[in-house]
Scaffold this motif. Structure first.
Motif, PDB file in Angstrom:
ATOM      1  N   VAL A  33      41.659  40.117  34.880  1.00  0.00           N
ATOM      2  CA  VAL A  33      40.218  40.383  34.833  1.00  0.00           C
ATOM      3  C   VAL A  33      39.517  39.284  34.032  1.00  0.00           C
ATOM      4  O   VAL A  33      39.933  38.956  32.914  1.00  0.00           O
ATOM      5  N   THR A  34      38.466  38.721  34.603  1.00  0.00           N
ATOM      6  CA  THR A  34      37.678  37.676  33.944  1.00  0.00           C
ATOM      7  C   THR A  34      36.331  38.236  33.505  1.00  0.00           C
ATOM      8  O   THR A  34      35.868  39.265  34.007  1.00  0.00           O
ATOM      9  N   VAL A  35      35.693  37.525  32.581  1.00  0.00           N
ATOM     10  CA  VAL A  35      34.426  37.972  32.000  1.00  0.00           C
ATOM     11  C   VAL A  35      33.372  36.896  32.215  1.00  0.00           C
ATOM     12  O   VAL A  35      33.619  35.715  31.918  1.00  0.00           O
ATOM     13  N   PRO A  36      32.189  37.226  32.743  1.00  0.00           N
ATOM     14  CA  PRO A  36      31.116  36.225  32.886  1.00  0.00           C
ATOM     15  C   PRO A  36      30.719  35.640  31.536  1.00  0.00           C
ATOM     16  O   PRO A  36      30.852  36.286  30.487  1.00  0.00           O
ATOM     17  N   GLU A  37      30.239  34.433  31.556  1.00  0.00           N
ATOM     18  CA  GLU A  37      29.903  33.734  30.317  1.00  0.00           C
ATOM     19  C   GLU A  37      28.815  34.439  29.527  1.00  0.00           C
ATOM     20  O   GLU A  37      28.781  34.373  28.305  1.00  0.00           O
ATOM     21  N   ARG A  54      36.530  45.149  30.231  1.00  0.00           N
ATOM     22  CA  ARG A  54      37.632  44.601  31.022  1.00  0.00           C
ATOM     23  C   ARG A  54      38.529  45.721  31.550  1.00  0.00           C
ATOM     24  O   ARG A  54      38.985  45.700  32.702  1.00  0.00           O
ATOM     25  N   ALA A  73      36.817  47.457  34.442  1.00  0.00           N
ATOM     26  CA  ALA A  73      36.910  46.679  35.682  1.00  0.00           C
ATOM     27  C   ALA A  73      38.283  46.825  36.321  1.00  0.00           C
ATOM     28  O   ALA A  73      38.409  46.969  37.543  1.00  0.00           O
ATOM     29  N   GLU A 100      38.805  45.764  40.223  1.00  0.00           N
ATOM     30  CA  GLU A 100      38.090  44.502  40.277  1.00  0.00           C
ATOM     31  C   GLU A 100      38.732  43.500  39.328  1.00  0.00           C
ATOM     32  O   GLU A 100      39.370  43.871  38.334  1.00  0.00           O
ATOM     33  N   THR A 101      38.534  42.233  39.619  1.00  0.00           N
ATOM     34  CA  THR A 101      39.051  41.170  38.757  1.00  0.00           C
ATOM     35  C   THR A 101      37.956  40.488  37.958  1.00  0.00           C
ATOM     36  O   THR A 101      38.204  39.468  37.310  1.00  0.00           O
ATOM     37  N   GLU A 102      36.736  41.026  37.983  1.00  0.00           N
ATOM     38  CA  GLU A 102      35.630  40.474  37.201  1.00  0.00           C
ATOM     39  C   GLU A 102      34.782  41.615  36.663  1.00  0.00           C
ATOM     40  O   GLU A 102      34.531  42.606  37.367  1.00  0.00           O
ATOM     41  N   GLU A 106      31.700  43.747  35.816  1.00  0.00           N
ATOM     42  CA  GLU A 106      30.412  43.910  36.489  1.00  0.00           C
ATOM     43  C   GLU A 106      29.462  44.722  35.618  1.00  0.00           C
ATOM     44  O   GLU A 106      29.785  45.109  34.491  1.00  0.00           O
ATOM     45  N   ASP A 110      24.068  35.105  44.010  1.00  0.00           N
ATOM     46  CA  ASP A 110      24.761  36.315  43.536  1.00  0.00           C
ATOM     47  C   ASP A 110      23.859  37.511  43.751  1.00  0.00           C
ATOM     48  O   ASP A 110      22.788  37.613  43.156  1.00  0.00           O
TER      49      ASP A 110
END
Length: 567
Positions: free
Chosen positions: A177-181, A210, A213, A218-220, A222, A272
């Protein structure tokens, strides 16, 4: 969906997020009394944490059990030192009931273990009935998820829906899981505007987002994940009600730009369609979760922290005969001290091979004075709340009636809270002790049936009488507290002469004398408007100042109880 069902749904999500990576979240602080609702939470936790090690902690656990020590029985049987492994020596989920009873020393040790990144996490079941009975802040700051279930009804709390197989799949997905900047900046801004000073809170909220998600597949991270993190982590920690930009007045509104196209041209590249919510939307989510009595809770907490009382209703006293057992301490035999034999042998065991070799005697136990451990106990003294009531002027009867009702309300809980109450009234040219410290409600009603009123305001005489009464109570082993109720300025000095200047100086001197003893207290301003100088008198006494215009007996009782009971 009702409010109770929605709250229970968040509990389900919170437990699922925690089960994915307990060590990263630090733990859960669950405030709920023992009952079927809490039992269902415990059952859900056991389901969600299958495969993980659960260890139960007692709030009075000692250092040997936490960090390990000498196994006395095995050492004596095998002839060499055998050490035990402490509960904090291996990764585990620690479960602590009655967490509101944790002492500061144990809280500091557990906080250090959680900071050590040793794979430890803590589930704290807080069973406190009052706001001041709560988990120490050192621990609460390290537990990401805070849940309040005191008002959760059983009808809105069905069995939790936690699927171990789905949790295992989400646990495998979590590292991806990634996190937006912008997410961490938005969470930090929301935390700051909620008055949260700890830097751990935004990081814990990010960990919950995280996990949310991953549960969604999900991997990001939201928008919904950030909102859930704000509701579970940031909103319960709020110390102020934030103002969103939509509610704030615009100081310098920008002029409208003419001739702007309604539909700007589309830019090249993909757009987006689901942008993350800005900090304002997260703040709105947090505000929706704030309790309606947040300001009242914060005021009660600040007043309680400002008091100087020790833990419990009265002062905690250490002794060697009775009370709650404490860890043994090194000492010398003699007097009334009681030797803790097991602790003494445990302290001497590691030195036996060296001492036997030096003495040439391999048959005996060699005990030195440095090995002696003495038993310790802690007992809590009774608390004596001394009401100092202004009986002067035309409003005297109303004030005394309010004080009478507050005293009777406090005495209703005296047997459970180990409280005594006393009443000092001042008017005319002096003060009178109308009720010495007592726990008898019958005697109180008889003494308070008819109370005098009218005349000047000999505030200094009232404080002096309270000081003398407090010293007598302290001599009987009680912990005194002083609650002053007045709406006027001192105008009669200690000699009984109407001299406002000297009366003010005498009142200040008595206030400083009370402060020098370190007793907790409270100054309640019962005037329709704040009385000039009473806040300064409270500072001289070293106690909180609380204006309560038109306060009734119930309000006075609640204010005194919240202010004179420690956090």
């Amino acid at each position: 969906m009702s409010a109770g069902e929605e709250r229970w749904s968040r509990v389900n999500l919170a437990l699922a997020c925690f089960a994915l990576d307990p060590a990263a979240l630090g733990g859960i602080w669950l405030r709920a009394r023992v009952g079927p609702v809490r039992d269902r939470v415990q059952k859900g936790l056991e389901t969600a944490l299958q495969g993980l090690t659960l260890r139960r902690l007692h709030p009075g656990i000692g250092d040997d059990a936490l960090f390990g020590g000498v196994d006395l029985a095995a050492t004596l049987a095998e002839g060499h030192v055998v050490r035990t492994r402490g509960l904090l020596g291996e990764p585990a989920v620690l479960v602590m009931p009655m967490a509101e009873r944790v002492k500061p020393a144990l809280a500091a040790r557990l906080a250090g273990a959680l900071d050590g990144k040793q794979g430890l996490s803590l589930i704290a079941f807080d069973e406190g009935a009052e706001l001041e009975e709560t988990l120490p802040s050192a621990l609460a700051d390290r537990l990401a998820i805070h849940l309040e279930l005191a008002e959760q009804s059983l009808s809105d709390a069905p069995d939790l829906a936690l699927d171990p197989e789905a949790l295992e799949e989400a646990r495998a997905l979590l590292p991806l899981v990634t996190v937006p900047e912008t997410a961490i900046a938005e969470l930090a801004e929301v935390a700051a505007r909620l008055g949260i000073l700890s830097l751990r809170a935004p990081l814990q909220a990010l960990a919950v987002a995280r996990a949310s998600a991953a549960l969604s597949g999900e991997t990001e991270v939201e928008a919904a994940d950030l909102t859930l993190a704000v509701e579970l982590v940031l909103a319960p920690r709020a110390t102020q009600i934030p103002e969103t930009e939509s509610n704030a007045p615009e100081e310098n509104p920008e002029p409208e730009q003419p001739d702007q196209p309604e539909d700007p041209p589309e830019q090249d590249g993909e757009q987006d369609d689901t942008p993350l919510p800005p900090a304002e939307m997260l703040l709105e989510a947090a505000k929706a979760m704030l309790p309606p009595d947040l300001l009242a809770r914060l005021q009660a907490g600040r007043a309680a922290r400002a008091s100087q009382s020790a833990s419990g209703t009265g002062a905690a006293k250490k002794g060697n005969r009775r009370g709650r057992p404490l860890p043994s301490r090194p000492g010398r035999m003699g007097g009334e001290a009681r030797v803790d034999l097991v602790a003494t042998l445990r302290a001497a065991a590691p030195w036996q091979p060296m001492r036997r070799k030096a003495a040439g005697d391999h048959e005996r136990l060699h005990i030195r004075m440095s090995d002696i451990r003495l038993r310790q106990f802690e007992e809590t003294s009774d608390r004596a709340i001394i009401f100092v009531v202004d009986a002067s002027g035309s409003a005297a009867l109303a004030r005394l009636g309010e004080a009478k009702g507050a005293i009777e309300l406090l005495l209703g809980e005296a047997y459970a809270r180990r409280d005594h109450v006393a009443l000092v009234a001042f008017r005319g040219d002096g003060a009178e002790v109308l009720l010495p410290p007592t726990r008898s409600l019958v005697q109180t009603k008889r003494r308070l049936a008819q109370l005098p009123g009218g005349g000047g305001t000999p505030l200094a005489a009232g404080l002096r009488a309270a000081l003398e009464l407090a010293l007598l109570a302290q001599g009987k082993g009680m912990t005194p507290s002083v609650a002053l109720l007045t709406d006027g300025r001192a105008n009669v000095d200690l000699s009984g002469i109407a001299d406002r200047t000297q009366a003010g100086e005498d009142a200040t001197a008595m206030a400083r004398a009370i402060r020098a003893r370190g007793w907790p207290g409270l100054v309640i301003d019962t005037g329709l408007r704040p009385t000039r100088g009473l806040d300064a008198l409270a500072r001289e006494m070293g106690v909180p100042y609380l204006p309560l215009p038109r306060a009734d007996a119930k309000t006075l009782s609640a204010a005194v109880d919240a202010s004179l009971t420690p956090a």
